[in-house]
Enzyme design. Sequence first.
Site, mmCIF file in Angstrom:
data_model
loop_
_atom_site.group_PDB
_atom_site.id
_atom_site.type_symbol
_atom_site.label_atom_id
_atom_site.label_comp_id
_atom_site.label_asym_id
_atom_site.label_seq_id
_atom_site.Cartn_x
_atom_site.Cartn_y
_atom_site.Cartn_z
ATOM 1 N N ARG A 1 0.969 -1.113 -0.032
ATOM 2 C CA ARG A 1 -0.040 -0.041 0.080
ATOM 3 C C ARG A 1 0.845 1.365 0.101
ATOM 4 O O ARG A 1 2.226 1.309 0.593
ATOM 5 C CB ARG A 1 -1.053 0.058 1.431
ATOM 6 N N GLU B 1 -3.051 8.502 -3.725
ATOM 7 C CA GLU B 1 -3.563 7.813 -4.909
ATOM 8 C C GLU B 1 -4.883 7.921 -5.106
ATOM 9 O O GLU B 1 -5.913 7.923 -4.365
ATOM 10 C CB GLU B 1 -3.285 5.923 -4.523
ATOM 11 N N HIS C 1 -1.830 0.761 -9.545
ATOM 12 C CA HIS C 1 -2.481 -0.271 -8.765
ATOM 13 C C HIS C 1 -3.301 -1.412 -9.478
ATOM 14 O O HIS C 1 -4.581 -1.431 -9.124
ATOM 15 C CB HIS C 1 -3.337 0.565 -7.596
#
Length: 308
Positions: free
Chosen positions: A224, A252, A271
């Site tokens: 993450r 993000e 991602h």
Amino acid sequence: MKVWIPHDSGHALLGELPPQITVETMEDPARPPSSVAGVRFWVPPFLATRKIVPFAHELPDLAVVQLLSAGADAWAGRVPDGVMLCDARGVHDPSTAEWVVTAILSRLRAFPEMIRAQAERRWAYDEVAPTDELAGKRVLIVGAGSIGTAVRDRLAPFEVEFTLVARTARAEQGVHGVDELPGLLPHADVVVLLVPLTDRTRGLVDEKFLAAMPDGALLVNAARGPVARTDALLAELSTGRISAALDVTDPEPLPADHPLWKLPNVLITPHVAGSVRGLLPRAYRLVGEQIRRFAAGERPENVVVDGY
């Protein structure tokens, strides 16, 4: 007993369910398919943001939240008391491990540089050759769970040396504890981050962590974004001393004007490590198994405890 899932295609992937189970598609909490009463088992959308988490508190009979993601950081500690939170551990092992191997090879073999040269129709042999290589590298995998094991297995044929790190040491399995990182990082050519985001791992990759990595090392973040401190990451990468491959960032999505985009020694993907065509069949196989366990009065697997 009602079960809500986020995909129409998921119905055919669940397998045979007990007759007392009613499965409905619920893609958007603003448009529930029926009354919230009786929903015992809820599967939120894949990569659902924190905005959807409060909806769990609107389901009065909820007993299980089954995630389609391996990470539970948006949900841990935020579901109603008495509700079991389960992650999708195991579902993303193949896809995330493939992304890690691809990212490592792409970065070491200078594929980003050659792709940029291709876009310019420029034969860049003298600029990139000789490239680095994976063979002989020392790979430190921070996060020795199922994905970490999958990464190790896929990298094994590349003649690399492994060191695995977990929350606590498991000496009988050759796994080191996270407290040993200061002594391990200086000997790692490639550092792969696969830890869940918890209070303990947030900011794990800071100035000291990065400074301990040797010159020329590669940092790979498939965990993450907040596991790494962005300011520290930007400062170290801007020197060119190390490089990085990032599938996750903080913030993000990464804003278009963020300086990380411009660094030539950084490979960024949006991602996508777990977003593959095989995701839903694997995920709904797990969901079907979990529903059957719960309906039989058994405890589901993959229950999240302390963020893990």
